[in-house]
Scaffold this active site. Structure first.
Site, PDB file in Angstrom:
ATOM      1  N   ASP A   1      89.658  76.178 -33.659  1.00  0.00           N
ATOM      2  CA  ASP A   1      88.327  76.994 -33.574  1.00  0.00           C
ATOM      3  C   ASP A   1      88.236  77.928 -32.410  1.00  0.00           C
ATOM      4  O   ASP A   1      86.975  77.854 -31.862  1.00  0.00           O
ATOM      5  CB  ASP A   1      87.367  75.755 -33.743  1.00  0.00           C
ATOM      6  CG  ASP A   1      87.678  74.770 -34.838  1.00  0.00           C
ATOM      7  OD1 ASP A   1      87.966  75.230 -35.984  1.00  0.00           O
ATOM      8  OD2 ASP A   1      87.721  73.539 -34.613  1.00  0.00           O
ATOM      9  N   GLU A   2      89.138  78.475 -31.879  1.00  0.00           N
ATOM     10  CA  GLU A   2      88.732  79.416 -30.943  1.00  0.00           C
ATOM     11  C   GLU A   2      88.292  80.811 -31.492  1.00  0.00           C
ATOM     12  O   GLU A   2      87.933  81.570 -30.641  1.00  0.00           O
ATOM     13  CB  GLU A   2      90.218  79.902 -30.302  1.00  0.00           C
ATOM     14  CG  GLU A   2      90.776  78.350 -29.484  1.00  0.00           C
ATOM     15  CD  GLU A   2      91.615  77.971 -30.470  1.00  0.00           C
ATOM     16  OE1 GLU A   2      91.822  78.173 -31.468  1.00  0.00           O
ATOM     17  OE2 GLU A   2      92.629  76.918 -30.036  1.00  0.00           O
TER      18      GLU A   2
ATOM     19  N   LYS B   1      90.187  82.328 -34.072  1.00  0.00           N
ATOM     20  CA  LYS B   1      91.395  83.273 -34.624  1.00  0.00           C
ATOM     21  C   LYS B   1      90.774  84.000 -35.758  1.00  0.00           C
ATOM     22  O   LYS B   1      91.550  85.210 -35.720  1.00  0.00           O
ATOM     23  CB  LYS B   1      92.545  82.113 -34.833  1.00  0.00           C
ATOM     24  CG  LYS B   1      93.023  81.589 -33.664  1.00  0.00           C
ATOM     25  CD  LYS B   1      93.936  80.598 -33.949  1.00  0.00           C
ATOM     26  CE  LYS B   1      93.653  79.557 -34.892  1.00  0.00           C
ATOM     27  NZ  LYS B   1      92.675  78.352 -34.083  1.00  0.00           N
TER      28      LYS B   1
ATOM     29  N   GLY C   1      90.175  76.254 -40.788  1.00  0.00           N
ATOM     30  CA  GLY C   1      88.949  76.627 -41.203  1.00  0.00           C
ATOM     31  C   GLY C   1      88.863  77.964 -40.512  1.00  0.00           C
ATOM     32  O   GLY C   1      88.457  77.963 -39.494  1.00  0.00           O
ATOM     33  N   HIS C   2      89.063  79.088 -41.162  1.00  0.00           N
ATOM     34  CA  HIS C   2      88.917  80.545 -40.584  1.00  0.00           C
ATOM     35  C   HIS C   2      87.686  81.207 -41.183  1.00  0.00           C
ATOM     36  O   HIS C   2      87.558  81.422 -42.136  1.00  0.00           O
ATOM     37  CB  HIS C   2      90.207  81.303 -40.584  1.00  0.00           C
ATOM     38  CG  HIS C   2      91.360  80.714 -40.000  1.00  0.00           C
ATOM     39  ND1 HIS C   2      92.788  81.042 -39.938  1.00  0.00           N
ATOM     40  CD2 HIS C   2      91.330  79.684 -39.119  1.00  0.00           C
ATOM     41  CE1 HIS C   2      93.287  80.233 -39.404  1.00  0.00           C
ATOM     42  NE2 HIS C   2      92.558  79.450 -38.797  1.00  0.00           N
TER      43      HIS C   2
ATOM     44  N   GLN D   1      95.211  76.059 -36.187  1.00  0.00           N
ATOM     45  CA  GLN D   1      94.785  75.197 -35.248  1.00  0.00           C
ATOM     46  C   GLN D   1      95.017  75.629 -33.805  1.00  0.00           C
ATOM     47  O   GLN D   1      94.983  76.955 -33.498  1.00  0.00           O
ATOM     48  CB  GLN D   1      95.415  73.704 -35.473  1.00  0.00           C
ATOM     49  CG  GLN D   1      95.197  72.934 -36.774  1.00  0.00           C
ATOM     50  CD  GLN D   1      95.763  73.306 -38.060  1.00  0.00           C
ATOM     51  OE1 GLN D   1      96.840  73.624 -37.864  1.00  0.00           O
ATOM     52  NE2 GLN D   1      94.949  73.531 -39.172  1.00  0.00           N
TER      53      GLN D   1
ATOM     54  N   THR E   1      97.697  67.750 -34.728  1.00  0.00           N
ATOM     55  CA  THR E   1      98.163  67.535 -36.158  1.00  0.00           C
ATOM     56  C   THR E   1      99.379  67.447 -36.297  1.00  0.00           C
ATOM     57  O   THR E   1     100.356  67.110 -35.645  1.00  0.00           O
ATOM     58  CB  THR E   1      97.768  69.104 -36.743  1.00  0.00           C
ATOM     59  OG1 THR E   1      97.639  69.200 -38.158  1.00  0.00           O
ATOM     60  CG2 THR E   1      98.290  70.137 -36.289  1.00  0.00           C
TER      61      THR E   1
ATOM     62  N   THR F   1      84.423  73.942 -39.868  1.00  0.00           N
ATOM     63  CA  THR F   1      84.353  74.591 -40.966  1.00  0.00           C
ATOM     64  C   THR F   1      84.806  74.009 -42.152  1.00  0.00           C
ATOM     65  O   THR F   1      84.442  74.283 -43.569  1.00  0.00           O
ATOM     66  CB  THR F   1      85.274  75.906 -40.749  1.00  0.00           C
ATOM     67  OG1 THR F   1      85.170  76.599 -39.896  1.00  0.00           O
ATOM     68  CG2 THR F   1      85.066  77.207 -41.944  1.00  0.00           C
TER      69      THR F   1
ATOM     70  N   THR G   1      85.487  70.416 -42.428  1.00  0.00           N
ATOM     71  CA  THR G   1      84.615  68.929 -42.588  1.00  0.00           C
ATOM     72  C   THR G   1      83.453  68.855 -42.414  1.00  0.00           C
ATOM     73  O   THR G   1      82.481  68.114 -42.678  1.00  0.00           O
ATOM     74  CB  THR G   1      85.558  68.133 -41.745  1.00  0.00           C
ATOM     75  OG1 THR G   1      85.283  68.154 -40.385  1.00  0.00           O
ATOM     76  CG2 THR G   1      86.779  67.869 -42.073  1.00  0.00           C
ATOM     77  N   GLY G   2      82.733  69.895 -41.865  1.00  0.00           N
ATOM     78  CA  GLY G   2      81.233  69.960 -41.328  1.00  0.00           C
ATOM     79  C   GLY G   2      80.869  69.023 -40.331  1.00  0.00           C
ATOM     80  O   GLY G   2      79.632  69.082 -39.813  1.00  0.00           O
ATOM     81  N   ARG G   3      81.971  68.445 -39.505  1.00  0.00           N
ATOM     82  CA  ARG G   3      81.618  67.537 -38.344  1.00  0.00           C
ATOM     83  C   ARG G   3      81.168  68.300 -37.071  1.00  0.00           C
ATOM     84  O   ARG G   3      81.784  69.480 -36.987  1.00  0.00           O
ATOM     85  CB  ARG G   3      83.055  66.617 -37.986  1.00  0.00           C
ATOM     86  CG  ARG G   3      83.639  65.674 -39.056  1.00  0.00           C
ATOM     87  CD  ARG G   3      84.755  65.150 -38.569  1.00  0.00           C
ATOM     88  NE  ARG G   3      85.955  66.024 -38.703  1.00  0.00           N
ATOM     89  CZ  ARG G   3      87.271  65.418 -38.368  1.00  0.00           C
ATOM     90  NH1 ARG G   3      87.440  64.389 -37.854  1.00  0.00           N
ATOM     91  NH2 ARG G   3      88.217  66.440 -38.690  1.00  0.00           N
TER      92      ARG G   3
ATOM     93  N   ASP H   1      79.031  85.160 -25.923  1.00  0.00           N
ATOM     94  CA  ASP H   1      77.697  85.398 -25.709  1.00  0.00           C
ATOM     95  C   ASP H   1      77.164  84.047 -25.794  1.00  0.00           C
ATOM     96  O   ASP H   1      75.786  83.817 -25.440  1.00  0.00           O
ATOM     97  CB  ASP H   1      77.179  86.079 -27.345  1.00  0.00           C
ATOM     98  CG  ASP H   1      78.187  85.582 -28.390  1.00  0.00           C
ATOM     99  OD1 ASP H   1      79.325  85.325 -28.193  1.00  0.00           O
ATOM    100  OD2 ASP H   1      77.307  85.200 -29.379  1.00  0.00           O
TER     101      ASP H   1
HETATM  102  P1  IMP Z   1      94.748  66.829 -39.756  1.00  0.00           P
HETATM  103  O1  IMP Z   1      95.375  68.145 -39.435  1.00  0.00           O
HETATM  104  O2  IMP Z   1      93.883  66.947 -40.800  1.00  0.00           O
HETATM  105  O3  IMP Z   1      95.790  65.982 -39.840  1.00  0.00           O
HETATM  106  O4  IMP Z   1      93.966  66.233 -38.612  1.00  0.00           O
HETATM  107  C1  IMP Z   1      94.762  66.097 -37.123  1.00  0.00           C
HETATM  108  C2  IMP Z   1      93.622  66.496 -35.968  1.00  0.00           C
HETATM  109  O5  IMP Z   1      93.457  67.983 -35.787  1.00  0.00           O
HETATM  110  C3  IMP Z   1      92.218  65.803 -36.181  1.00  0.00           C
HETATM  111  O6  IMP Z   1      91.593  65.524 -34.873  1.00  0.00           O
HETATM  112  C4  IMP Z   1      91.684  67.147 -36.543  1.00  0.00           C
HETATM  113  O7  IMP Z   1      90.202  67.114 -36.309  1.00  0.00           O
HETATM  114  C5  IMP Z   1      92.216  68.258 -35.924  1.00  0.00           C
HETATM  115  N1  IMP Z   1      92.123  69.704 -36.809  1.00  0.00           N
HETATM  116  C6  IMP Z   1      92.948  69.742 -37.796  1.00  0.00           C
HETATM  117  N2  IMP Z   1      92.767  71.083 -38.228  1.00  0.00           N
HETATM  118  C7  IMP Z   1      91.948  71.697 -37.305  1.00  0.00           C
HETATM  119  C8  IMP Z   1      91.408  72.987 -37.136  1.00  0.00           C
HETATM  120  O8  IMP Z   1      91.794  73.772 -37.963  1.00  0.00           O
HETATM  121  N3  IMP Z   1      90.746  73.267 -36.346  1.00  0.00           N
HETATM  122  C9  IMP Z   1      90.252  72.308 -35.260  1.00  0.00           C
HETATM  123  N4  IMP Z   1      90.817  70.771 -35.513  1.00  0.00           N
HETATM  124  C10 IMP Z   1      91.622  70.686 -36.419  1.00  0.00           C
HETATM  125 MG    MG Z   2      88.541  76.387 -37.541  1.00  0.00          MG
END
Ligand code: IMP
Ligand code: MG
Length: 431
Positions: free
Chosen positions: A13-14, A16, A40-41, A220, A235, A295, A297-299, A329
């Site tokens: 989530d930088e 990218k 989630g891009h 990621q 991941t 993006t 899971t909405g968490r 910003d």
């Molecule tokens: P998984 O990739 O669904 O197995 O999740 C493993 C870990 O990586 C969890 O802590 C997720 O929240 C995190 N994670 C997976 N994909 C992303 C991403 O695209 N952005 C941020 N965190 C991610």
């Molecule tokens: Mg993302």
């Protein structure tokens, strides 16, 4: 020079998606090399927001988009994204590697079951079946795209389904009894995806040899890498630059540029230690202004100050040749901005990224402080982006140049908002 890799330098989530979208305009093809629809891009074009999970971001610019062998593909999600793009009048020019593995419904059940069982070691996955699919790949049980779209698919599906059911039963979980229904459903997905499947490695190599620009889009971030991240709180794929090679079949000597994307602060979605996390109003403020909600899971993302120890480590692991700094910003209007320059751990000061997650959990941040920059109005930002990087507030430039020094790499891009227009491009990705 025709190839550039974009990687995340923190916990994902930088930003990218935006960086890729920008450099994609100069590329012939955009290639995903790792992860799946856990990503989630977000790309904002002309005020319109596109959220992509599996499709390479270049699809919005009608580029050739390639899903490499290192990606795990959920056919249902991919078809949904194709449909969504079609509705926007975009017909993705897509190629899916015949070596990419397929995520099946049982992988998602297993993902949830493993998380439950792991207790305090659970990473808080996205629940998309990513880990179990990569596990089947390593165990040589998985189904690849070439088998998925082939006649033998039903037999393979049936074997894997029985195996998954056995595991689910052993774990005390419910199984999917409707094997026949699932097979037919997935066979219909295969039928629809067949035309996109092919030898991606061959095509990318040919393009590069022809001097065409190819952009490799990482998903990621470095700290989630299965080898170099904070295991087990990451991941299941290689999110780092090396993944662009193993996840596409392109050798290291054909990679010219590696651009690391750095968010001006830290965020993390999911579990695991995070020394610079702010559990106060400042953290809350960053989350609200930065819209730090997942993006996929909405968490709510955990937010905090920039961690330069992690950053320095990420710069080395990826061998970055340049950096793109995003979301500056969001920090505007703060009096002071802190950066972590060392950890205090068991009474000692350390400046290297620890391997052990237990050691990392005992690390306390040691901060340095920067003077903040003032909040700007919409019109002021717009004017600044027209004038160029040198016109940015001096405090902001100081911060940016400090990050560049920490990473030992030049600045390629500075982003001060979600839209394409809120960007300062100092260097192109392709030369
Ligand atoms: P998984 O990739 O669904 O197995 O999740 C493993 C870990 O990586 C969890 O802590 C997720 O929240 C995190 N994670 C997976 N994909 C992303 C991403 O695209 N952005 C941020 N965190 C991610
Ligand atoms: Mg993302």
């Amino acid at each position: 020079m025709p190839s550039a890799v974009i990687v995340g330098m923190q916990w994902g989530d930088e930003g990218k998606g935006k960086v890729v979208d920008f450099y994609a305009s100069e590329a012939h093809a955009v290639v995903r090399f790792n992860g799946g629809n856990n990503a989630g891009h977000t790309v904002v074009v002309g005020g319109k927001k596109y959220k992509l999970h599996l499709m390479p971001s270049g699809a919005i610019q009608r580029k050739r988009v390639i899903i490499g062998n290192g990606v795990v593909v959920d056919p249902e999600v991919l078809l949904h994204e194709i449909e969504m793009l079609n509705k926007e009048g975009l017909e993705p020019d897509l190629l899916i590697s015949d070596r990419a593995h397929v995520i099946l419904p049982q992988h998602k059940r297993l993902d949830a079951a493993y998380e439950k069982l792991k207790g305090r070691l659970a990473a808080g996955t996205t629940g998309r079946g990513i880990g179990p699919c990569y596990a089947d790949k390593a165990a040589r049980l998985g189904i690849r795209m070439c088998e998925f779209v082939d006649d033998g698919f039903k037999k393979r599906f049936s074997i894997l389904h029985k195996f998954h059911n056995a595991v689910l039963i052993a774990l005390g979980e419910k199984t999917d009894k409707e094997e026949k229904v699932l097979i037919e459903r997935y066979a219909s997905y295969a039928e629809k995806l067949k035309k996109y499947v092919g030898d991606a490695r061959y095509e990318i190599e040919r393009d590069l040899k022809d001097g065409k620009n190819v952009l490799f889009e990482g998903a990621q971030g470095t700290m989630l890498d299965v080898d170099f991240g904070l295991y087990p709180f990451g991941t299941s794929s290689n999110t780092t630059a090396g993944g662009a090679c193993t996840g596409t079949g392109i050798p290291p000597n054909l990679i010219d540029e590696v651009i690391g994307v750095v968010k001006a602060y830290t965020s993390r979605v999911g579990e695991g230690p995070l020394p610079t996390e702010l559990k106060d109003e400042t953290g809350e403020r960053i989350r609200e202004i930065g819209q730090e909600f997942g993006t996929t899971t909405g968490r709510a993302r955990r937010c905090g100050w920039l961690d330069c120890i992690t950053l320095q480590y990420a710069a080395k692991v990826n061998g970055i040749t340049g950096i793109a700094i995003t979301k500056l910003d969001v920090l505007a209007g703060m009096n002071k901005i802190k950066v972590c320059i060392a950890y205090e751990c068991d009474g000692e000061e350390i400046k290297e990224q620890p391997t052990s997650v237990d050691v990392f959990a005992r690390c306390r941040p040691i901060y340095d402080e920067f003077k903040g920059w003032k909040q700007l109005k919409e019109t002021e930002w717009n004017m600044l982006t027209k004038k160029g990087y040198d016109e940015l507030p001096g405090e902001m430039r100081e911060y940016v140049e400090y990050i560049s020094k920490v990473c030992n790499a030049p600045i390629y891009m500075v982003s001060v908002g979600a839209g394409r227009e809120r960007t300062f491009v100092l260097r192109t990705a392709f030369r």
